[in-house]
Design a protein around this motif. Sequence first.
Motif, short mmCIF file in Angstrom:
data_model
loop_
_atom_site.label_atom_id
_atom_site.label_comp_id
_atom_site.label_asym_id
_atom_site.label_seq_id
_atom_site.Cartn_x
_atom_site.Cartn_y
_atom_site.Cartn_z
N LYS A 50 0.85 -1.19 0.00
CA LYS A 50 0.00 0.00 0.00
C LYS A 50 0.88 1.24 0.00
O LYS A 50 2.07 1.17 0.32
N ILE A 51 0.27 2.40 -0.29
CA ILE A 51 0.99 3.67 -0.21
C ILE A 51 1.51 3.83 1.22
O ILE A 51 0.79 3.59 2.18
N GLY A 52 2.78 4.20 1.33
CA GLY A 52 3.40 4.38 2.63
C GLY A 52 4.18 3.17 3.11
O GLY A 52 5.01 3.27 4.00
N ASP A 53 3.92 1.99 2.51
CA ASP A 53 4.65 0.78 2.88
C ASP A 53 6.10 0.88 2.42
O ASP A 53 6.40 1.53 1.41
N VAL A 54 6.98 0.22 3.14
CA VAL A 54 8.39 0.13 2.77
C VAL A 54 8.64 -1.28 2.27
O VAL A 54 8.18 -2.25 2.86
N ALA A 55 9.36 -1.38 1.15
CA ALA A 55 9.68 -2.67 0.56
C ALA A 55 11.19 -2.77 0.36
O ALA A 55 11.88 -1.77 0.30
N GLU A 56 11.67 -4.01 0.26
CA GLU A 56 13.08 -4.25 -0.02
C GLU A 56 13.18 -5.22 -1.19
O GLU A 56 12.36 -6.12 -1.31
N ALA A 57 14.19 -5.00 -2.03
CA ALA A 57 14.41 -5.88 -3.18
C ALA A 57 15.90 -6.13 -3.35
O ALA A 57 16.71 -5.22 -3.15
N GLU A 58 16.23 -7.35 -3.71
CA GLU A 58 17.61 -7.71 -4.04
C GLU A 58 17.76 -7.54 -5.54
O GLU A 58 17.19 -8.30 -6.32
N THR A 59 18.49 -6.50 -5.96
CA THR A 59 18.67 -6.20 -7.37
C THR A 59 20.10 -6.54 -7.79
O THR A 59 20.96 -6.77 -6.94
N PRO A 60 20.37 -6.54 -9.10
CA PRO A 60 21.74 -6.80 -9.54
C PRO A 60 22.75 -5.81 -8.93
O PRO A 60 23.90 -6.14 -8.74
N GLY A 61 22.27 -4.61 -8.59
CA GLY A 61 23.15 -3.59 -8.00
C GLY A 61 23.23 -3.68 -6.48
O GLY A 61 23.88 -2.86 -5.84
N GLY A 62 22.55 -4.65 -5.89
CA GLY A 62 22.55 -4.80 -4.44
C GLY A 62 21.15 -4.64 -3.86
O GLY A 62 20.18 -4.36 -4.57
N ARG A 63 21.04 -4.79 -2.55
CA ARG A 63 19.75 -4.70 -1.86
C ARG A 63 19.34 -3.23 -1.75
O ARG A 63 20.15 -2.39 -1.37
N ILE A 64 18.08 -2.94 -2.13
CA ILE A 64 17.56 -1.58 -2.00
C ILE A 64 16.31 -1.61 -1.14
O ILE A 64 15.58 -2.59 -1.09
N LYS A 65 16.08 -0.50 -0.45
CA LYS A 65 14.91 -0.33 0.41
C LYS A 65 14.22 0.95 -0.06
O LYS A 65 14.87 1.98 -0.23
#
Length: 72
Positions: A50-65
């Motif tokens: 939802k709007i306002g939620d924080v997510a994390e993803a493991e991308t080729p460039g590293g983990r982003i939040k």
Amino acid sequence: DVVSIGDTVTIQEEGFDPETYYLVGSAEADPRNGRISHESPIGVAILGKKIGDVAEAETPGGRIKFKIVNIE
């Protein structure tokens, strides 16, 4: 309202400008033009958020939040 395929989603990583993506199926994905697959690392991370939620993803460039700023 939660993120689902077909939505345009704006996310913002701390210290960076917001980025807007159109969430599509894998066949229509075109990351250079802002169309990301629901199976991509960012796509998986934002689905159901939802709007306002924080997510994390493991991308080729590293983990982003990042934060979900807008869903259309």
